[in-house]
Design a protein around this motif. Sequence first.
Motif, PDB file in Angstrom:
ATOM      1  N   HIS A   1       6.071 -38.221 -23.604  1.00 40.05           N
ATOM      2  CA  HIS A   1       5.405 -37.527 -22.514  1.00 40.05           C
ATOM      3  C   HIS A   1       5.630 -36.024 -22.585  1.00 40.05           C
ATOM      4  N   MET A   2       6.832 -35.602 -22.967  1.00 37.18           N
ATOM      5  CA  MET A   2       7.124 -34.171 -23.038  1.00 37.18           C
ATOM      6  C   MET A   2       6.246 -33.487 -24.080  1.00 37.18           C
ATOM      7  N   GLU A   3       6.082 -34.107 -25.232  1.00 34.78           N
ATOM      8  CA  GLU A   3       5.263 -33.491 -26.275  1.00 34.78           C
ATOM      9  C   GLU A   3       3.823 -33.317 -25.807  1.00 34.78           C
ATOM     10  N   LYS A   4       3.321 -34.294 -25.045  1.00 36.36           N
ATOM     11  CA  LYS A   4       1.966 -34.194 -24.518  1.00 36.36           C
ATOM     12  C   LYS A   4       1.849 -33.008 -23.570  1.00 36.36           C
ATOM     13  N   ILE A   5       2.834 -32.843 -22.704  1.00 35.56           N
ATOM     14  CA  ILE A   5       2.830 -31.715 -21.775  1.00 35.56           C
ATOM     15  C   ILE A   5       2.753 -30.405 -22.541  1.00 35.56           C
ATOM     16  N   PHE A   6       3.596 -30.238 -23.538  1.00 35.26           N
ATOM     17  CA  PHE A   6       3.628 -28.977 -24.278  1.00 35.26           C
ATOM     18  C   PHE A   6       2.363 -28.767 -25.088  1.00 35.26           C
ATOM     19  N   TYR A   7       1.872 -29.816 -25.681  1.00 31.58           N
ATOM     20  CA  TYR A   7       0.625 -29.699 -26.440  1.00 31.58           C
ATOM     21  C   TYR A   7      -0.514 -29.247 -25.532  1.00 31.58           C
ATOM     22  N   LEU A   8      -0.656 -29.902 -24.383  1.00 38.61           N
ATOM     23  CA  LEU A   8      -1.756 -29.582 -23.486  1.00 38.61           C
ATOM     24  C   LEU A   8      -1.623 -28.184 -22.885  1.00 38.61           C
ATOM     25  N   PHE A   9      -0.416 -27.797 -22.506  1.00 33.34           N
ATOM     26  CA  PHE A   9      -0.251 -26.456 -21.949  1.00 33.34           C
ATOM     27  C   PHE A   9      -0.421 -25.385 -23.016  1.00 33.34           C
ATOM     28  N   PHE A  13      -2.924 -22.485 -22.372  1.00 39.13           N
ATOM     29  CA  PHE A  13      -2.282 -21.178 -22.222  1.00 39.13           C
ATOM     30  C   PHE A  13      -1.786 -20.708 -23.592  1.00 39.13           C
ATOM     31  N   ARG A  14      -2.702 -20.349 -24.429  1.00 38.32           N
ATOM     32  CA  ARG A  14      -2.398 -20.061 -25.838  1.00 38.32           C
ATOM     33  C   ARG A  14      -1.461 -18.879 -26.065  1.00 38.32           C
ATOM     34  N   ASN A  15      -1.465 -17.912 -25.203  1.00 38.24           N
ATOM     35  CA  ASN A  15      -0.680 -16.701 -25.436  1.00 38.24           C
ATOM     36  C   ASN A  15       0.700 -16.733 -24.791  1.00 38.24           C
ATOM     37  N   PHE A  16       1.149 -17.906 -24.410  1.00 39.55           N
ATOM     38  CA  PHE A  16       2.436 -18.009 -23.739  1.00 39.55           C
ATOM     39  C   PHE A  16       3.396 -18.868 -24.542  1.00 39.55           C
ATOM     40  N   TYR A  17       4.671 -18.542 -24.428  1.00 43.30           N
ATOM     41  CA  TYR A  17       5.731 -19.297 -25.085  1.00 43.30           C
ATOM     42  C   TYR A  17       6.423 -20.157 -24.036  1.00 43.30           C
ATOM     43  N   LEU A  18       6.552 -21.425 -24.290  1.00 41.18           N
ATOM     44  CA  LEU A  18       7.193 -22.347 -23.354  1.00 41.18           C
ATOM     45  C   LEU A  18       8.670 -22.509 -23.698  1.00 41.18           C
ATOM     46  N   THR A  19       9.505 -22.385 -22.678  1.00 42.59           N
ATOM     47  CA  THR A  19      10.946 -22.561 -22.817  1.00 42.59           C
ATOM     48  C   THR A  19      11.364 -23.694 -21.888  1.00 42.59           C
ATOM     49  N   ILE A  20      12.293 -24.525 -22.329  1.00 41.22           N
ATOM     50  CA  ILE A  20      12.706 -25.676 -21.537  1.00 41.22           C
ATOM     51  C   ILE A  20      14.127 -25.490 -21.026  1.00 41.22           C
ATOM     52  N   ALA A  21      14.254 -25.439 -19.700  1.00 41.44           N
ATOM     53  CA  ALA A  21      15.573 -25.428 -19.070  1.00 41.44           C
ATOM     54  C   ALA A  21      15.944 -26.884 -18.809  1.00 41.44           C
ATOM     55  N   ARG A  35      11.571 -30.095 -29.293  1.00 43.83           N
ATOM     56  CA  ARG A  35      11.686 -28.691 -28.904  1.00 43.83           C
ATOM     57  C   ARG A  35      13.107 -28.376 -28.448  1.00 43.83           C
ATOM     58  N   LYS A  36      13.441 -27.093 -28.508  1.00 45.23           N
ATOM     59  CA  LYS A  36      14.776 -26.662 -28.113  1.00 45.23           C
ATOM     60  C   LYS A  36      14.915 -26.687 -26.598  1.00 45.23           C
ATOM     61  N   PHE A  37      15.999 -27.266 -26.135  1.00 47.16           N
ATOM     62  CA  PHE A  37      16.339 -27.296 -24.723  1.00 47.16           C
ATOM     63  C   PHE A  37      17.487 -26.313 -24.494  1.00 47.16           C
ATOM     64  N   PHE A  38      17.390 -25.546 -23.407  1.00 47.21           N
ATOM     65  CA  PHE A  38      18.443 -24.607 -23.057  1.00 47.21           C
ATOM     66  C   PHE A  38      19.256 -25.201 -21.918  1.00 47.21           C
ATOM     67  N   PHE A  39      20.554 -25.322 -22.149  1.00 43.67           N
ATOM     68  CA  PHE A  39      21.449 -25.925 -21.161  1.00 43.67           C
ATOM     69  C   PHE A  39      22.202 -24.838 -20.400  1.00 43.67           C
ATOM     70  N   SER A  98       1.224 -23.155  -4.081  1.00 38.39           N
ATOM     71  CA  SER A  98       1.178 -23.214  -5.546  1.00 38.39           C
ATOM     72  C   SER A  98       0.195 -24.267  -6.017  1.00 38.39           C
ATOM     73  N   LYS A  99      -0.128 -24.219  -7.287  1.00 39.01           N
ATOM     74  CA  LYS A  99      -1.014 -25.200  -7.903  1.00 39.01           C
ATOM     75  C   LYS A  99      -0.206 -26.426  -8.303  1.00 39.01           C
ATOM     76  N   ILE A 100      -0.877 -27.568  -8.302  1.00 38.93           N
ATOM     77  CA  ILE A 100      -0.282 -28.797  -8.820  1.00 38.93           C
ATOM     78  C   ILE A 100      -1.230 -29.317  -9.891  1.00 38.93           C
ATOM     79  N   VAL A 101      -0.659 -29.725 -11.019  1.00 36.99           N
ATOM     80  CA  VAL A 101      -1.462 -30.191 -12.138  1.00 36.99           C
ATOM     81  C   VAL A 101      -0.964 -31.558 -12.579  1.00 36.99           C
ATOM     82  N   ASN A 102      -1.873 -32.508 -12.634  1.00 35.13           N
ATOM     83  CA  ASN A 102      -1.566 -33.820 -13.192  1.00 35.13           C
ATOM     84  C   ASN A 102      -1.871 -33.727 -14.686  1.00 35.13           C
ATOM     85  N   ILE A 103      -0.866 -33.936 -15.516  1.00 33.59           N
ATOM     86  CA  ILE A 103      -1.093 -33.763 -16.955  1.00 33.59           C
ATOM     87  C   ILE A 103      -2.065 -34.788 -17.522  1.00 33.59           C
TER      88      ILE A 103
END
Length: 159
Positions: A1-9, A13-21, A35-39, A98-103
Amino acid sequence: HMEKIFYLFNKKFRNFYLTIAASPRRNKNDVPSKRKFFFDQTLNLIRNSDLILVQHSLALKYAVLLRKPMVFLHMDFLKFESHQYEDLAKFYAKELGSKIVNINSPFLNNDKKINIKLFFKINEKKYKKFENYYIGFPGLKSQGRWKTILKHLDSNTFN
């Protein structure tokens, strides 16, 4: 599910870098993505972000305090686990404007252009109300939260 979220976003949003907390409860050896997770860096990651993708967690409170725009994520499979996830996401999105998005929605799966500026707006009035009612203490005097609490405890409880 996480990979799908990142792929779709990344697709939308092509010009943005996604970081995972990572959640503080997450085991460092058990991450749901390559993907790298930041703890233990959530506050700093939010401080340095332009947009926060969130479900419901302490991260949304940091985003409110730092006045960062948020997009609440929802996934169909969560309905089978508990309706509380969907209900909370809808509640918080409404309270904060705020916006809510169903992936799983066609929004992320199509190539239609979107007005990305809509995602980067915050409603200052709603953020302030949320901060007062859900993060702070309504009506608190400027002398500080803990000073007020300790003063109350000293005068009423231990005499």
